[in-house]
Design an enzyme around this catalytic site. Structure first.
Site, PDB file in Angstrom:
ATOM      1  N   ASP A 143     -10.078  -3.248  -5.229  1.00  0.00           N
ATOM      2  CA  ASP A 143      -9.446  -2.428  -4.190  1.00  0.00           C
ATOM      3  C   ASP A 143     -10.004  -1.001  -4.227  1.00  0.00           C
ATOM      4  OD1 ASP A 143      -7.745  -1.044  -2.481  1.00  0.00           O
ATOM      5  OD2 ASP A 143      -5.939  -2.049  -3.200  1.00  0.00           O
ATOM      6  N   SER A 148       0.835  -1.189   0.000  1.00  0.00           N
ATOM      7  CA  SER A 148       0.000   0.000   0.000  1.00  0.00           C
ATOM      8  C   SER A 148       0.875   1.247   0.000  1.00  0.00           C
ATOM      9  CB  SER A 148      -0.959  -0.044   1.197  1.00  0.00           C
ATOM     10  OG  SER A 148      -1.968   0.919   1.070  1.00  0.00           O
ATOM     11  N   HIS A 190      -8.203  -4.587  -1.215  1.00  0.00           N
ATOM     12  CA  HIS A 190      -6.921  -4.083  -0.722  1.00  0.00           C
ATOM     13  C   HIS A 190      -6.182  -5.111   0.135  1.00  0.00           C
ATOM     14  CE1 HIS A 190      -4.162  -0.778  -0.148  1.00  0.00           C
ATOM     15  NE2 HIS A 190      -4.171  -0.952   1.161  1.00  0.00           N
TER      16      HIS A 190
END
Length: 756
Positions: A686, A601, A721
């Protein structure tokens, strides 16, 4: 949905060589570390996909950026050309990794073999029940269970309590079996599981796509009967307001939590009452219940400012009441006990936070009970009838302090002394867990890089802590075989950067011969504390060193550590990481030919940035769901999280921020140079980092890089995610990543090597 957060056993096939099965320990023995990497399969691997170039110009402040892969963004996730390209990348990755599929499968089997598949969590006594989660052998998801307390057990809770499970014990009741609910879905996640105050009903939030948009169901805890119609399109923020009402939060079109609602059971969702609408698109809403269960707190927060309302659960018709004011740069969090609210307050001057108390009937009459300290950060608090627990950070490590409170109704003065909870490892991780407000028992979890996650109950009167559960690690695991230590690298500006390190002490020589995996994050004030991960043993037991770089932008060293790694100081995050890598090489933990890096991320942004800055320093890199198209994303307010994160990264609509962000944005800085082996992952659904960001990064790298090293891209079509949702599916991803690292390090044994 708050930030681009993302912080990373099984039946495997046996590898057959010369008709003899080899254990994983042999595959990566000293004799195989430098085995010849080339195989016939490697020489004949297919060509990598080449994304079509479609010129797209973006001009601002006289600067023109060309994005030939802008077309890869499809918010509907249905464009056949986009999906075809992503599938080609997946197929190519599968083909390349098929060379080490047998090793991946064996690692997977090894990781899964450490798990006690049929197990239960530490039971928590609540009301007349023990609540816990159960896992079953071979099943991906948990069962939510409870048992009644034995008849006549009216004694107050004790740290020595155990849940009876014998023939004479009350029967186990399964409230919800996630395995049953997940049968029809490729992805399944429960974001909230809330028991009503009278223990008769359960409200749970369910996500079946990975997009973090939940549906809430209310069921009878005993009969499983659905109560009313589901609530659709909400966040995981969900709390009971008494036994007959729920409070929840919904999001706007850019997935910003913006409205909080009151729902009365038995009514339709369209008739729910909106308690508050936050119209400022830089602010998002949060919701939690006080430990006393008498109030709900609704907070509106940006990255710098947070203010709080409260709802009296006994008087929901009064709506939300102001508690702390909306003042730019002031961040407050609130809890309740007796006739006082307790407020954690941070400002520019009080940067590590102070603790205040005020009467419920006069919230403006605040008194400081724990003053600000420049070297100690107040992370969180937890309240009980007679105690206050303060979670702090000092010198990069978490601390837990227990304070006795005066009898309810009496004035609360400055907290003095306090009992510190002692921990045994030099570096470690502590997490507060749900405890019972009316008891004297504090529950917390503890782990370190060599200590499996352990749940303790601490008697706050006596200081006695009792281990209630420790994560079982099968396969002969012995914590004494591993050493953990903290070292300090020096950044270019002289700042000392902590590094947490673990290794198998009988295998590592500190002569540069060991492979090393370095992890980093460094954003949102997130603390990446040294925690245990059983999967990681598959690397450590083969001589790997694992290290965490606690770089600026995180919160490990206090608020200023974060402030010095954001906005126009963001470059410190990347140079700190490079300094840590160089320190590990200088001290002979590894050489750059055996240095691997990993981040997810915002940590994936870190990986992308340092790859562009110092590609020569690393042998391989893994960037999970990476935030790599920084300028383009932060210029587009229609993308989730953009507006709320201008205070984190900067607003590129302002010239100074535009050019600063462009100087490190990974997609904008790919150049014609050699790069190490790279694995990039994404989730099609995501909502935090659009799949198109890593897709564009990979496409541009393929076009411009000048080396022949591996560049692989894996996009999960049925995930978000956090990648896949099942516990074994996640372990399979660990095995895949480790196999890629092993392949990149040329540690793959060949048929003619070793004993054969």
């Amino acid at each position: 949905m708050g930030s681009r957060l993302g912080l990373g056993t099984l039946e495997g096939r046996v590898l057959w060589i010369s008709q003899s099965p080899l254990p994983l320990s042999y595959l990566f023995s000293a004799k195989s570390l430098n085995s010849v990497p080339a195989t016939a399969a490697a020489m004949s691997k297919p060509s990598a996909p080449v994304a079509q170039k479609v010129r797209h110009e973006m001009e601002l402040f006289g600067d023109v950026r060309i994005d030939n892969y802008y077309w890869l963004r499809d918010d509907s996730r249905s464009n056949p050309d986009v999906l075809s390209y992503l599938q080609q990348e997946n197929d190519y990755t599968s083909s390349v990794m098929s060379e080490v599929k047998n090793i991946e499968d064996q690692i997977y089997g090894e990781i899964r073999g450490r798990i006690k598949e049929a197990d239960i969590s530490a039971p928590l006594r609540k009301g007349d029940y023990y609540y816990y989660e159960r896992t079953l052998e071979g099943k991906e998801y948990v069962q939510h269970c409870r048992r009644l307390l034995p008849n006549g057990d009216g004694a107050p809770p004790s740290v020595y309590d155990t849940m009876p499970t014998g023939h004479d014990a009350p029967c186990e009741h399964i409230i919800l079996d996630e395995n049953v609910n997940a049968q029809e879905h490729a992805y399944y996640s429960i974001g909230a599981f809330k028991i009503s105050p009278n223990h008769k009903l359960v409200a749970y939030a369910e996500d079946t796509k990975g997009d973090e948009i939940y549906t809430v169901y209310v069921i009878d805890a005993e009969t499983h009967t659905l109560v009313g119609k589901p609530l659709a399109g909400i966040t995981s923020h969900l709390e009971w307001a008494g036994d007959e009402a729920l409070v929840y939060i919904t999001m706007d079109e850019i997935l910003r939590p913006d409205k909080v609602w009151l729902h009365k059971l038995g009514t339709e969702q369209p008739s729910d009452f909106c308690l508050y609408h936050e119209k400022d698109d830089m602010f998002s809403l949060d919701l939690h219940a006080s430990e006393s269960k008498k109030y709900l707190f609704v907070a509106s927060e940006s990255k710098n400012t947070r203010f709080v309302f409260y709802l009296d659960i006994l008087k929901p018709e009064n709506g939300l009441m102001d508690l702390t004011p909306r003042v730019d740069g002031i961040d407050t969090s609130v809890s309740h006990r007796g006739n006082h609210f307790f407020i954690k307050r941070r400002s520019k001057e009080v940067f590590n936070s102070e603790l205040l108390a005020c009467p419920v009937e006069d919230t403006s009459a605040t008194t400081v009970i724990l003053p600000h300290r420049e070297s100690v950060k107040v992370q969180d608090i937890q309240l009980f009838t007679d105690h206050l627990v303060v979670y702090e950070r000092e010198n990069g490590l978490p601390k837990v302090s227990i304070h006795c409170l005066p009898t309810e109704g009496h004035p609360i003065g400055i907290l003095r002394g306090g009992r510190a909870v002692e921990f045994v490892d030099p570096i470690y991780s502590v997490e507060l867990l749900e405890s019972q407000f009316s008891s004297r028992i504090l529950r917390f979890s503890y782990s370190s890089l060599r200590t499996p996650r352990s749940v303790y109950d601490c008697d706050m009167n006596t200081g006695v802590s009792v281990l209630k559960r420790i994560e079982t690690v099968l396969g002969g695991f012995d914590a004494s075989n591993y050493s953990t230590e903290r070292k300090w690298a020096t950044a270019s500006d002289g700042t000392r950067i902590p590094i947490s390190i673990v290794y198998e002490k009988n295998l590592v020589k500190f002569d540069g011969s060991s492979p090393l995996l370095l992890y980093g994050y460094g954003s949102y004030e997130v603390c990446i504390d040294p925690y245990f991960n059983a999967s990681r043993l598959s690397l450590l037991d083969q001589g790997f060193i694992y290290a965490i770089a606690h770089i600026r932008g995180g919160g490990e060293m206090g608020r200023q550590w974060y402030e010095n790694g954001k906005l126009l100081k963001k470059m410190n995050t990347f140079t700190d990481f490079i300094a840590c890598a160089e320190y590990l090489i200088e001290k002979r933990y590894c050489v750059k030919e055996k240095l691997c890096i990993n981040g997810r991320s915002a940590g994936g942004l870190l990986i992308g940035a340092v790859l562009n800055m110092r590609p020569d320093l690393f042998k391989c890199a893994v960037a999970g769901v990476p935030f790599v198209d920084v300028v383009t994303t932060m210029l587009d307010p229609t993308i989730p999280l953009t507006t709320s994160e201008w205070e984190e990264w900067g607003d590129p609509r302002m010239e100074e921020f535009y050019f600063y962000m462009k100087s490190y944005s990974p997609v904008d800085n790919v150049k014609a140079q050699n790069y190490p082996n790279i694995l990039v992952t994404a989730g099609l659904n995501d909502p935090r980092v659009l799949y198109s960001e890593p897709a564009k990064f990979v496409a541009k790298l393929r076009d411009m890089k000048t080396d022949n090293n591996e560049l692989l891209f894996k996009c999960e079509f049925g995930a978000g995610h956090s990648s896949k949702s099942g516990r074994f599916e996640k372990l399979q991803e660990d095995a895949f990543t480790y196999a890629f690292i092993i392949k990149s390090l040329n540690m793959v044994p060949t048929t003619g090597s070793g004993k054969n």
